[in-house]
Design an enzyme around this catalytic site. Structure first.
Site, PDB file in Angstrom:
ATOM      1  N   GLY A 216       0.793  -1.173  -0.094  1.00  0.00           N
ATOM      2  CA  GLY A 216      -0.063   0.001   0.182  1.00  0.00           C
ATOM      3  C   GLY A 216       0.973   1.303   0.026  1.00  0.00           C
ATOM      4  O   GLY A 216       2.002   1.304  -0.350  1.00  0.00           O
ATOM      5  N   SER A 217       0.373   2.261   0.664  1.00  0.00           N
ATOM      6  CA  SER A 217       1.108   3.580   0.627  1.00  0.00           C
ATOM      7  C   SER A 217       2.238   3.672   1.214  1.00  0.00           C
ATOM      8  O   SER A 217       3.241   4.803   1.132  1.00  0.00           O
ATOM      9  CB  SER A 217      -0.080   4.780   1.121  1.00  0.00           C
ATOM     10  OG  SER A 217      -1.117   4.705   0.418  1.00  0.00           O
TER      11      SER A 217
END
Length: 490
Positions: A216-217
């Site tokens: 993810g981020s």
């Protein structure tokens, strides 16, 4: 000699020769293979005939041995707070074999390692019983306990590294198991093993090393490093040319943002609030091949990261198209990482761009506590320059210290902390509940960093980007960093 006797003599000679060849073949050529076969019960009996050496954490053993009742295996392994240390020690079972440090360093622990030949020889003359040596780890007990306690009953993992040396400080995987429950070969051990092996929670899997997740981020720090290293961005506070909405290259698909103000946002602001569009755009501008180069310098696509327990390789796809690369640049699509890998990414950034090879064993000791082997820190790669590492650190500090940053819950009063949240979507159509991520480092007053942490929590209750990373994973990372900082002051 008549002809019949001569024939008999030749035949007998051939039989003797065949017997000699066969004996020598078994004793010298096949000896090792036969001695290591699992069907050879004598080897197993000998393995448990003496007390195993111990696995040591901060000068104290977290393992032991007791006499086994009613078995020809004399000694059985015991574990102090087994579920806490199982991701480090693995298990040594009379019936079900061994894993991790118990397996990899079995020669030292049993005293059978060739490097302990002198100790065994001296023991023969002095009458001292055979003993195993010790495996001294790099683990920080307070950090391990903090991670385990904070994860609680959640499914997840924590990896913490000293960026300066690569020493692993914490390695936690939950839910865990107690290796003592099946260390013997009785019916109760078999029952405990079957229940554990068939558990849906995959308790035997070391999630910190042997499970990969979409990062993810948190992967955006890798994309930021790549953008800086390849000259796509030079000023982290200059506006980018990112449109909002941003259309994935070669498609009509809009990149979704969960933050405001992402149009033409600076790299610094984009990391602070986690703009998907900016990092997808940066990844596209860097290009797939250069993104692969940077990711691999951080350790991705490397199937030989040994701690000494081998970690599963983290993946950045080498063959995807432009749209896939843009999605991968925000930690989605085919990108996958272990918690150890994301701790390595954070450690390299915290250590001025120098990635040290992660390791978990400080030294091996003989039964007499002489050093058999001592680990020396080893540089693995340099994913980014010191100047660019400083820029990425500034952005990560902004994530934590800025009132609008997504990592505010990781603040530690009086200490500079840099971090990045992440919530990774997964499952068909991203329908499954997302994984919560947080990566961070704490900084000493002299600018060095004593700890870098990666936390992942499975099946979080978040339904939008970064909320679970900040709400669930960041407090775990904070507790681990505080534990290391406190122990360093003592």
């Amino acid at each position: 000699m008549n002809k019949p006797l001569r024939r008999i003599s030749i035949f007998c000679g051939l039989l003797v020769l065949a017997l000699l060849v066969r004996t020598n073949w078994l004793q010298y050529v096949k000896a090792e293979d036969l001695s290591t076969r699992k069907e050879n019960r004598r080897v197993q009996i000998a393995q448990y005939a003496t007390e195993r050496g111990n696995i040591i954490v901060e000068g104290k053993p977290v393992t032991g041995s007791v006499v086994t009742d009613g078995s020809d295996y004399k000694y059985k392994r015991t574990y102090l707070n087994g579920p806490l240390w199982a991701p480090v020690t693995g298990y040594a079972s009379q019936a079900f074999g061994s894993t991790q440090l118990e397996s990899l360093e079995d020669g030292i622990l049993t005293g059978n390692d060739d490097r302990l030949f002198f100790d065994r020889t001296i023991g023969m003359f002095t009458g001292e019983k055979k003993q195993g040596g010790n495996v001294v780890t790099t683990l920080n007990a307070a950090a391990q306990e903090a991670a385990f306690k904070q994860l609680g009953d959640k499914k997840g993992a924590v990896a913490a590294i000293d960026p300066r040396s690569g020493a692993i400080l914490a390695l936690v995987s939950t839910p865990s198991y107690d290796p003592s429950a099946f260390a013997g070969n009785a019916k109760t051990d078999e029952k405990a093993w079957v229940e554990l092996k068939d558990s849906e929670d995959k308790k035997l899997v070391n999630r910190a090393l042997r499970e990969t997740y979409p990062p993810g981020s948190t992967f955006k720090v890798v994309t930021a490093a790549a953008a800086l290293e390849h000259g796509v961005v030079t000023d982290i506070n200059a506006p980018t040319d990112t449109e909002d909405p941003y259309i994935l290259p070669g498609t009509k698909t809009e990149m979704v943002n969960h933050a405001q103000g992402c149009g033409k946002a600076t790299l610094n602001y984009a990391l602070q609030v986690s703009c998907n569009s900016v990092f997808a755009n940066m990844g596209n501008k860097v290009g797939r091949d250069n993104m692969v180069k940077t990711a691999e310098k951080f350790g991705f696509n490397n199937g030989k990261i040994d701690t000494p327990v081998r970690a599963y390789p983290s993946v950045y796809d080498k063959t995807m198209g432009k749209d896939g690369n843009a999605l991968s640049s925000i930690g989605q699509f085919n990108t996958a990482a272990t918690p150890l890998q994301m701790a390595m990414v954070t450690a390299a950034i915290a250590n001025n761009g120098k990635l040290m090879k992660p390791y978990m064993i400080s030294q091996l000791e003989s039964p007499g506590l002489d050093i058999v082997e001592k680990h020396e820190p080893e540089e693995m790669s340099r994913p980014l320059s010191p100047e660019n590492a400083e820029k990425v650190r500034a952005m990560m500090v902004n994530v934590v210290e800025n009132p609008n940053g997504t990592g505010r819950s990781a603040r530690i009063p009086g200490t500079t902390v840099g971090g990045k949240t992440g919530t990774a979507q997964h499952g068909e159509g991203n329908k499954k509940r997302p994984y919560a991520w947080f990566i961070s480092y704490a900084q000493n007053p002299d600018g060095s960093s004593p700890v870098a942490v990666a936390v992942v929590i499975e099946d979080s209750s978040a339904d939008r980007e970064d909320i679970s990373g900040a709400g669930l994973a960041a407090p775990v990372a904070k507790a681990v960093m505080q534990a290391v900082l406190k122990s360093n002051k003592q």
